[in-house]
Each structure stands twice: as structure tokens, then as C-alpha cells.
Design a protein around this motif. Sequence first.
Motif, PDB file in Angstrom:
ATOM      1  N   VAL A  73      38.209  61.823  26.757  1.00 46.53           N
ATOM      2  CA  VAL A  73      39.578  61.631  26.277  1.00 46.53           C
ATOM      3  C   VAL A  73      40.397  62.839  26.698  1.00 46.53           C
ATOM      4  O   VAL A  73      40.360  63.901  26.053  1.00 46.53           O
ATOM      5  N   GLY A  74      41.124  62.687  27.804  1.00 47.14           N
ATOM      6  CA  GLY A  74      42.041  63.735  28.216  1.00 47.14           C
ATOM      7  C   GLY A  74      43.211  63.787  27.255  1.00 47.14           C
ATOM      8  O   GLY A  74      43.868  62.781  27.025  1.00 47.14           O
ATOM      9  N   VAL A  75      43.471  64.961  26.709  1.00 48.26           N
ATOM     10  CA  VAL A  75      44.487  65.054  25.659  1.00 48.26           C
ATOM     11  C   VAL A  75      45.884  65.288  26.217  1.00 48.26           C
ATOM     12  O   VAL A  75      46.853  65.346  25.458  1.00 48.26           O
ATOM     13  N   HIS A  76      45.996  65.405  27.537  1.00 51.53           N
ATOM     14  CA  HIS A  76      47.303  65.542  28.181  1.00 51.53           C
ATOM     15  C   HIS A  76      47.162  65.148  29.636  1.00 51.53           C
ATOM     16  O   HIS A  76      46.041  65.056  30.172  1.00 51.53           O
ATOM     17  N   GLY A  77      48.275  64.887  30.300  1.00 53.47           N
ATOM     18  CA  GLY A  77      48.240  64.546  31.715  1.00 53.47           C
ATOM     19  C   GLY A  77      47.666  65.683  32.548  1.00 53.47           C
ATOM     20  O   GLY A  77      47.976  66.853  32.308  1.00 53.47           O
ATOM     21  N   SER A 107      44.563  66.619  32.632  1.00 58.42           N
ATOM     22  CA  SER A 107      43.540  67.357  31.887  1.00 58.42           C
ATOM     23  C   SER A 107      42.217  67.455  32.642  1.00 58.42           C
ATOM     24  O   SER A 107      41.474  68.420  32.476  1.00 58.42           O
ATOM     25  N   GLU A 156      40.081  64.460  32.866  1.00 61.13           N
ATOM     26  CA  GLU A 156      39.142  63.473  32.335  1.00 61.13           C
ATOM     27  C   GLU A 156      38.539  62.616  33.453  1.00 61.13           C
ATOM     28  O   GLU A 156      37.362  62.245  33.378  1.00 61.13           O
ATOM     29  N   ALA A 185      40.699  69.169  28.142  1.00 58.61           N
ATOM     30  CA  ALA A 185      42.001  69.833  28.228  1.00 58.61           C
ATOM     31  C   ALA A 185      41.932  70.966  29.236  1.00 58.61           C
ATOM     32  O   ALA A 185      40.862  71.512  29.516  1.00 58.61           O
ATOM     33  N   LEU A 193      47.563  60.654  19.803  1.00 59.59           N
ATOM     34  CA  LEU A 193      47.205  59.933  21.023  1.00 59.59           C
ATOM     35  C   LEU A 193      47.227  58.427  20.753  1.00 59.59           C
ATOM     36  O   LEU A 193      46.871  57.993  19.657  1.00 59.59           O
ATOM     37  N   ASN A 223      42.082  57.524  29.949  1.00 59.55           N
ATOM     38  CA  ASN A 223      43.509  57.535  30.280  1.00 59.55           C
ATOM     39  C   ASN A 223      44.346  58.051  29.096  1.00 59.55           C
ATOM     40  O   ASN A 223      45.364  57.481  28.740  1.00 59.55           O
ATOM     41  N   HIS A 224      43.873  59.143  28.513  1.00 61.43           N
ATOM     42  CA  HIS A 224      44.602  59.860  27.453  1.00 61.43           C
ATOM     43  C   HIS A 224      44.804  59.007  26.203  1.00 61.43           C
ATOM     44  O   HIS A 224      45.845  59.102  25.549  1.00 61.43           O
ATOM     45  N   ARG A 225      43.787  58.212  25.865  1.00 62.49           N
ATOM     46  CA  ARG A 225      43.858  57.354  24.680  1.00 62.49           C
ATOM     47  C   ARG A 225      42.519  57.396  23.949  1.00 62.49           C
ATOM     48  O   ARG A 225      41.495  57.728  24.542  1.00 62.49           O
TER      49      ARG A 225
END
Length: 206
Positions: A62-66, A68, A70, A102, A48, A84-86
Motif C-alpha cells: 500500500v503506497g501511501v502517496h504517489g 512511493s 509500491e 513511503a 486512503l 495503487n495507493h488504496r
Amino acid sequence: MTQNPWTREQSPGPQQPQPGPGPQPDITPRGPSAPQHGVPAPAEDQRLPKFAIPAADTLWWVGVHGGSGETTMSVLLPGTRASNHRWPIPPPPVPTPVILVARTHGSGLRAAQRAAIEWASGVVQGVAVLGLVLISDAPGRLPRVLDDFADIVGGGVPRVWDIPWIEEWRRGEAPTPDNTPDEVFEVLESIYALRASNPADYPAPY
């Protein structure tokens, strides 16, 4: 977070005594609570991205993918933020607490596994992973193969919380106490209790 807005209130009748405090959520870690020696880091293109934050002053999702969820989680618990996935990286010495998010489909679980491995390898300095929220990607029970995989992924983080499929959210309704089932209240109360039970400088320094 000084007040938990996601605690269901009971309204006793005029002659009824106030109920005593209910059981506290179990926030005991079930998996590793810190990076582990010997875990190989994922390849650079499997990690990430990171971004700098001024201080470790809140809880980050922390969303680990679009897709997800978060942002939904940040709405559910005011005072927290979506990354924002970071990875949100504060300056030393205190890392910021994060919870991975996730979906429960195969690609979501694989993304969660990669993020958990990345954290466990020690290459992400400045975050303390408190656990993983898995949000159902479809109504009904998970297929056995995904359920087993979710157990494997969850074994690599301190805690796992499960959010069920909620049809109102799928239709675009904003999460509110009225359209949120009891299972979600329990998750939010557990996460709130986890943060409230620790001093301001928790987790341990870098």
C-alpha cells in the motif's frame, strides 16, 4: 509465495561442503501489531481510499502517496501486488496482509504517519498491517530532522524496513538481482520469512 526468488545463492567449490543454514531474519514486531483503543481517526479527506478484493490470498503493498515505490516492491517480490495507493479490503472473516510503502522525504513520512494512524484507529476493517517499507528519496544519509521523524513514524507500526537509494532504478532500469544491493535482499528475505512463518489464515480474523 511458495519460493523466495530473492535469496542469494552461494556456489561452493567441488571439494567444499555445503554451508549450513544461515541466521534467520528477525521478524519480531517492534511496534503495535493491532489497532489500539483511543487513537483518533484522521479526517475523511486524510484517509486512503478503499477497494474490494475477492479474498485475502496474497500480500499487498500500500503506497501511501504517489511515487512511493509500491509497484517496485511488487516487482521485487513476485506473487505480491501493488494496491495503487488504496486499502485492499477482502470479505470476512480473514483480513489481508499489507505493508505500507513511503519515500523518506517529509511529505512521504507524513503520509506514512497518517496511514499508520488510520490503521491504528481501527477504521480500516479487513487489513493487517505487517509493517512499513521506507525507500530513500535521495542518495546519502537522511538529514537529522527526517531521520528522527522516521523513527517516530516507525514506532506506530509493527516493523520498519529500509530500502537505500539505488541509482540504476532512478535511471529507469528494472529491478533485478544484478542491480539490487545486499540491503534489499535482506529486506525481501525478512518479508518473505514473515509471510512464510504464518499459517494460511494469518493474521487473526476481523
